[in-house]
Enzyme design. Sequence first.
Site, PDB file in Angstrom:
ATOM      1  N   PHE A 154      14.800  65.116 -16.170  1.00  0.00           N
ATOM      2  CA  PHE A 154      15.377  66.465 -16.059  1.00  0.00           C
ATOM      3  C   PHE A 154      16.901  66.451 -16.218  1.00  0.00           C
ATOM      4  CE2 PHE A 154      11.795  66.665 -12.767  1.00  0.00           C
ATOM      5  CZ  PHE A 154      10.839  67.000 -13.717  1.00  0.00           C
ATOM      6  N   ILE A 155      17.398  65.666 -17.148  1.00  0.00           N
ATOM      7  CA  ILE A 155      18.843  65.497 -17.299  1.00  0.00           C
ATOM      8  C   ILE A 155      19.390  66.541 -18.282  1.00  0.00           C
ATOM      9  CG2 ILE A 155      20.712  63.914 -17.852  1.00  0.00           C
ATOM     10  CD1 ILE A 155      18.972  63.214 -15.341  1.00  0.00           C
ATOM     11  N   GLU A 212      28.902  71.215  -7.441  1.00  0.00           N
ATOM     12  CA  GLU A 212      27.753  71.613  -8.248  1.00  0.00           C
ATOM     13  C   GLU A 212      27.066  72.839  -7.665  1.00  0.00           C
ATOM     14  OE1 GLU A 212      23.339  69.726  -9.294  1.00  0.00           O
ATOM     15  OE2 GLU A 212      25.075  68.408  -9.039  1.00  0.00           O
ATOM     16  N   HIS A 255      12.463  97.992 -15.540  1.00  0.00           N
ATOM     17  CA  HIS A 255      12.419  98.106 -17.002  1.00  0.00           C
ATOM     18  C   HIS A 255      10.999  98.345 -17.521  1.00  0.00           C
ATOM     19  CE1 HIS A 255      16.533  96.529 -16.998  1.00  0.00           C
ATOM     20  NE2 HIS A 255      16.612  96.798 -18.286  1.00  0.00           N
ATOM     21  N   TYR A 279      27.848  58.287  -1.811  1.00  0.00           N
ATOM     22  CA  TYR A 279      28.781  59.213  -1.184  1.00  0.00           C
ATOM     23  C   TYR A 279      29.532  60.035  -2.227  1.00  0.00           C
ATOM     24  CZ  TYR A 279      27.492  56.080   2.536  1.00  0.00           C
ATOM     25  OH  TYR A 279      26.753  55.340   3.419  1.00  0.00           O
ATOM     26  N   PRO A 338      11.887  60.593 -11.879  1.00  0.00           N
ATOM     27  CA  PRO A 338      10.542  61.152 -11.689  1.00  0.00           C
ATOM     28  C   PRO A 338      10.132  61.250 -10.222  1.00  0.00           C
ATOM     29  CG  PRO A 338      10.525  59.638 -13.535  1.00  0.00           C
ATOM     30  CD  PRO A 338      11.885  59.532 -12.914  1.00  0.00           C
ATOM     31  N   THR A 355      18.734  62.381 -11.092  1.00  0.00           N
ATOM     32  CA  THR A 355      17.335  62.702 -10.830  1.00  0.00           C
ATOM     33  C   THR A 355      16.394  61.761 -11.568  1.00  0.00           C
ATOM     34  OG1 THR A 355      17.928  65.020 -10.554  1.00  0.00           O
ATOM     35  CG2 THR A 355      15.615  64.538 -10.943  1.00  0.00           C
TER      36      THR A 355
END
Length: 377
Positions: A158-159, A242, A338, A233, A130, A128
Amino acid sequence: MDSIYTNPDHELLRDQVAKFIAREVEPHADKWEEAGMVPRDVLRRMGSAGLFGLMYEGAYGGAEADAMTNLVFAEALSQSTYAGFIITVLVHTDMASPHLHHAGSPAQKDKYLRKVIAGELITAVGITEPGAGSDVAGIRTTARRDGDDWVLNGTKMFITNGVHADLYFVAAKSGPGKREVSMFIVEKGTPGFTVGRALKKSGWLSSDTAELIFDNVRIPAANLLGEEGKGFYSVMKNFQTERIALAAMAVGHCQRALELTLQYVKQREAFGSTLWDKQTIRQRIAMLDAKTRAARQFMYHCAWRVTQGHDIVQDVSLLKALTGELVNEVVQACQQFHGGMGYMRETPIERLWRDARVLAIGGGATEVMLEEAAKRY
């Protein structure tokens, strides 16, 4: 809940994971949330327990298990209410290290895989950016061949495990073609490779998440992972593993939220009786449970189809879309039951609520998943 797809060995694994969570995670994870990371000694203990190499070769310490066993592990792990811990593990086992398992050369596996399985090296995957997430062909990080080396330049965003990982599998454009992407192995400490910043998130607080910067990072040609230009690929293939793991997280959160909520409504009194005595609440919980059970069986069916060698892209895309939305429906409803206590930071249901939100985004947003499925009708 039992499944027609599981066997006694799977249940032993489920029990092993549950005991590890009860002993090593739940008593300590509040501190991990504050620290923004899972201690590496905890991950090494998971590796020593044989939980990091379920599908990998026995020659490197793996268990050579199938996709069904791996799903049981992910679902069992997701009974924890600390999703930052869960995703730290699943990125290592199901999202990053599979690139080494599937595409690594014998020399690369000899160098790294034993330590990855033992938890001595923790992994991250850098795809990923930006301006590019699910659109892998849109990445802008480049890899240029220079003699016996490759030179990487670009930024990843976002790693997960990005701050504290030891080994990174990085996707970069290696040619002019739209999908001409290659994967590379980059070790922490390589000159020019830095963590730009640790990112602050709404949830998954014990998961270290980072921006990565590659500034003329020179790595040996031997660190090319798989075939040159075929990384696109490889990434697409691994997305299925994932996404099944993320679906397991979602289903596990649904199960845990319902369990916590049943305990709560059966003892919480309001207007002269328990909340469980209110027909509307009973029926809503029953319907949420029905949806969770149905999603769970679909998830197991997808894993079974993997073991049978079927093309599962459409199925898994639908599964990811379904479970990412369902977990938000279930957890938000359970939080509602709750009352005010469900909004307090010290309660597990509040933690599940904020951690669940990203499951409709990460690993393929719902809208992207539905498009992937629709293209195959």
